[in-house]
Write a protein that holds these residues in place. Structure first.
Motif, PDB file in Angstrom:
ATOM      1  N   PHE A   1      -6.056   8.545   4.102  1.00 49.58           N
ATOM      2  CA  PHE A   1      -7.370   7.889   4.127  1.00 49.58           C
ATOM      3  C   PHE A   1      -7.954   7.711   2.731  1.00 49.58           C
ATOM      4  CE2 PHE A   1      -8.561  12.330   4.187  1.00 49.58           C
ATOM      5  CZ  PHE A   1      -9.734  12.383   3.462  1.00 49.58           C
ATOM      6  N   ARG A   2      -7.558   8.557   1.795  1.00 45.10           N
ATOM      7  CA  ARG A   2      -8.076   8.420   0.426  1.00 45.10           C
ATOM      8  C   ARG A   2      -7.522   7.168  -0.260  1.00 45.10           C
ATOM      9  NH1 ARG A   2      -7.663  14.197   0.752  1.00 45.10           N
ATOM     10  NH2 ARG A   2      -9.732  15.099   0.500  1.00 45.10           N
ATOM     11  N   GLN A   3      -6.474   6.598   0.319  1.00 44.20           N
ATOM     12  CA  GLN A   3      -5.865   5.398  -0.253  1.00 44.20           C
ATOM     13  C   GLN A   3      -6.437   4.113   0.351  1.00 44.20           C
ATOM     14  OE1 GLN A   3      -1.898   6.481   0.772  1.00 44.20           O
ATOM     15  NE2 GLN A   3      -1.587   7.651  -1.097  1.00 44.20           N
ATOM     16  N   ILE A   4      -7.407   4.226   1.233  1.00 46.89           N
ATOM     17  CA  ILE A   4      -8.003   3.049   1.863  1.00 46.89           C
ATOM     18  C   ILE A   4      -8.610   2.084   0.838  1.00 46.89           C
ATOM     19  CG2 ILE A   4      -9.881   2.286   3.393  1.00 46.89           C
ATOM     20  CD1 ILE A   4      -9.030   4.537   5.303  1.00 46.89           C
TER      21      ILE A   4
ATOM     22  N   ILE B   1       0.845  -1.195   0.000  1.00 41.37           N
ATOM     23  CA  ILE B   1       0.000   0.000   0.000  1.00 41.37           C
ATOM     24  C   ILE B   1       0.883   1.248   0.000  1.00 41.37           C
ATOM     25  CG2 ILE B   1      -1.997  -1.096   1.053  1.00 41.37           C
ATOM     26  CD1 ILE B   1      -1.111  -0.064   3.718  1.00 41.37           C
TER      27      ILE B   1
ATOM     28  N   LEU C   1      -6.032  -0.310  -0.027  1.00 44.15           N
ATOM     29  CA  LEU C   1      -5.833  -1.282   1.042  1.00 44.15           C
ATOM     30  C   LEU C   1      -6.889  -2.381   0.960  1.00 44.15           C
ATOM     31  CD1 LEU C   1      -4.642  -2.346   3.716  1.00 44.15           C
ATOM     32  CD2 LEU C   1      -6.119  -0.708   4.901  1.00 44.15           C
ATOM     33  N   ILE C   2      -8.122  -1.994   0.735  1.00 46.66           N
ATOM     34  CA  ILE C   2      -9.210  -2.975   0.630  1.00 46.66           C
ATOM     35  C   ILE C   2      -8.950  -3.931  -0.524  1.00 46.66           C
ATOM     36  CG2 ILE C   2     -11.680  -3.241   0.118  1.00 46.66           C
ATOM     37  CD1 ILE C   2     -12.077  -0.574   1.689  1.00 46.66           C
TER      38      ILE C   2
ATOM     39  N   LEU D   1      -0.410   5.994   3.730  1.00 47.61           N
ATOM     40  CA  LEU D   1      -1.323   5.141   4.502  1.00 47.61           C
ATOM     41  C   LEU D   1      -0.532   4.122   5.319  1.00 47.61           C
ATOM     42  CD1 LEU D   1      -4.204   4.388   5.227  1.00 47.61           C
ATOM     43  CD2 LEU D   1      -4.279   2.950   3.193  1.00 47.61           C
TER      44      LEU D   1
ATOM     45  N   LEU E   1      -0.769   2.983   9.373  1.00 44.09           N
ATOM     46  CA  LEU E   1      -1.155   1.628   9.769  1.00 44.09           C
ATOM     47  C   LEU E   1      -0.070   0.872  10.528  1.00 44.09           C
ATOM     48  CD1 LEU E   1      -3.053   0.467   6.582  1.00 44.09           C
ATOM     49  CD2 LEU E   1      -4.007   1.277   8.744  1.00 44.09           C
TER      50      LEU E   1
END
Length: 116
Positions: free
Chosen positions: A89-92, A31, A95-96, A35, A39
């Protein structure tokens, strides 16, 4: 590194050992760095737990487990007020997607050659 910290800072050594597998897993997902920085730290969790401790520090006699849960919930609600936006957070969604690919890998197709 944990061995070096063990004598002077046993708590830090324990935290380092505890989080090593998760840190490696988060890095392996590939990721983005912004981000990733959010994390790989347990600061947000530790901060929330500190708020729970502060909220319940004056309770001298716990009556039952439900009371413990209520005080913990009150502490986490208090901690929530101090939460800020997670950097990256825009890169979540990335991550998903990475987690989905990790949990549900596509089977590799075997190459078949057609010979006449």
């Amino acid at each position: 590194m944990a061995a070096q910290l063990e004598k002077a800072y046993p708590g830090a050594a324990a935290s380092l050992r505890e989080g090593m597998e998760e840190t490696v897993t988060v890095i392996r997902l590939g990721i983005p760095e912004l981000l990733l920085g959010a994390l790989r730290s347990t600061n947000a969790i530790e901060s929330a737990h500190e708020k729970v401790r502060m909220a319940s520090r004056n309770v001298k006699r716990w009556q039952n487990g439900e009371q413990v849960l209520r005080w913990a919930a009150a502490g986490f609600l208090e901690a929530e007020k101090k939460f800020r936006t997670v950097k990256g957070f825009r890169q979540i969604p990335l991550l998903i997607d990475a987690l989905h690919k990790c949990l549900h890998p596509q089977p590799q197709q075997e190459e078949t050659s057609i010979t006449a």
